[in-house]
Design a protein around this motif. Structure first.
Motif, PDB file in Angstrom:
ATOM      1  N   TYR A   1      -5.237   0.072   6.544  1.00  0.00           N
ATOM      2  CA  TYR A   1      -4.934   0.152   5.113  1.00  0.00           C
ATOM      3  C   TYR A   1      -5.563  -1.028   4.373  1.00  0.00           C
ATOM      4  O   TYR A   1      -6.063  -0.880   3.256  1.00  0.00           O
ATOM      5  N   GLN A   2      -5.537  -2.198   4.997  1.00  0.00           N
ATOM      6  CA  GLN A   2      -6.130  -3.382   4.375  1.00  0.00           C
ATOM      7  C   GLN A   2      -7.643  -3.221   4.259  1.00  0.00           C
ATOM      8  O   GLN A   2      -8.229  -3.535   3.220  1.00  0.00           O
ATOM      9  N   VAL A   3      -8.282  -2.718   5.302  1.00  0.00           N
ATOM     10  CA  VAL A   3      -9.731  -2.510   5.292  1.00  0.00           C
ATOM     11  C   VAL A   3     -10.111  -1.481   4.232  1.00  0.00           C
ATOM     12  O   VAL A   3     -11.123  -1.638   3.532  1.00  0.00           O
ATOM     13  N   TRP A   4      -9.326  -0.422   4.088  1.00  0.00           N
ATOM     14  CA  TRP A   4      -9.596   0.612   3.084  1.00  0.00           C
ATOM     15  C   TRP A   4      -9.282   0.142   1.661  1.00  0.00           C
ATOM     16  O   TRP A   4      -9.593   0.828   0.698  1.00  0.00           O
ATOM     17  N   GLY A   5      -8.609  -1.007   1.546  1.00  0.00           N
ATOM     18  CA  GLY A   5      -8.263  -1.515   0.229  1.00  0.00           C
ATOM     19  C   GLY A   5      -7.083  -0.804  -0.410  1.00  0.00           C
ATOM     20  O   GLY A   5      -6.991  -0.737  -1.642  1.00  0.00           O
ATOM     21  N   LEU A   6      -6.184  -0.289   0.395  1.00  0.00           N
ATOM     22  CA  LEU A   6      -5.037   0.445  -0.124  1.00  0.00           C
ATOM     23  C   LEU A   6      -3.850  -0.462  -0.461  1.00  0.00           C
ATOM     24  O   LEU A   6      -2.886  -0.015  -1.079  1.00  0.00           O
ATOM     25  N   PHE A   7      -3.909  -1.730  -0.033  1.00  0.00           N
ATOM     26  CA  PHE A   7      -2.885  -2.708  -0.383  1.00  0.00           C
ATOM     27  C   PHE A   7      -3.426  -3.613  -1.478  1.00  0.00           C
ATOM     28  O   PHE A   7      -4.560  -4.086  -1.381  1.00  0.00           O
ATOM     29  N   PRO A   8      -2.622  -3.893  -2.507  1.00  0.00           N
ATOM     30  CA  PRO A   8      -3.079  -4.891  -3.470  1.00  0.00           C
ATOM     31  C   PRO A   8      -3.201  -6.275  -2.811  1.00  0.00           C
ATOM     32  O   PRO A   8      -4.120  -7.017  -3.097  1.00  0.00           O
ATOM     33  N   ASP A   9      -2.276  -6.596  -1.944  1.00  0.00           N
ATOM     34  CA  ASP A   9      -2.356  -7.782  -1.106  1.00  0.00           C
ATOM     35  C   ASP A   9      -1.603  -7.495   0.185  1.00  0.00           C
ATOM     36  O   ASP A   9      -0.850  -6.538   0.279  1.00  0.00           O
ATOM     37  N   PHE A  10      -1.842  -8.307   1.198  1.00  0.00           N
ATOM     38  CA  PHE A  10      -1.312  -7.972   2.519  1.00  0.00           C
ATOM     39  C   PHE A  10       0.210  -8.117   2.600  1.00  0.00           C
ATOM     40  O   PHE A  10       0.843  -7.482   3.433  1.00  0.00           O
TER      41      PHE A  10
END
Length: 83
Positions: free
Chosen positions: A72-81
């Motif tokens: 999800y982080q790689v896909w940019g689906l989180f505004p921040d971790f």
């Protein structure tokens, strides 16, 4: 959409491999200790074995969750971790 579905299947496959590998190692460990369990069965030993088994399974799930979080982080689906 097809590429996203394919990526999700790959991640699920990774999680399945993690889960199966962990369960196989856990089963191997239990089978290695089988004589000890049969020779001196105690309540404390049984309790500790269950704690280890559940702890390993929880740890495997945490690793699998981290794999999904990384994806999800790689896909940019989180505004921040942190969220």
């Amino acid at each position: 959409m097809l590429s996203e579905l394919l990526i999700a299947f790959v991640i699920v496959g990774i999680c399945v491999v993690i889960h199966i590998s962990g369960i196989v190692v856990l089963a191997w460990w239990i089978l290695e200790k089988r004589e000890l369990f049969e020779k001196e069965p105690t309540v404390i030993r049984s309790i500790l074995t269950l704690i280890v088994v559940f702890g390993v399974i929880i740890f495997l799930h945490m690793i699998e969750t981290a794999v999904w979080a990384l994806a999800y982080q790689v896909w940019g689906l989180f505004p921040d971790f942190e969220t």
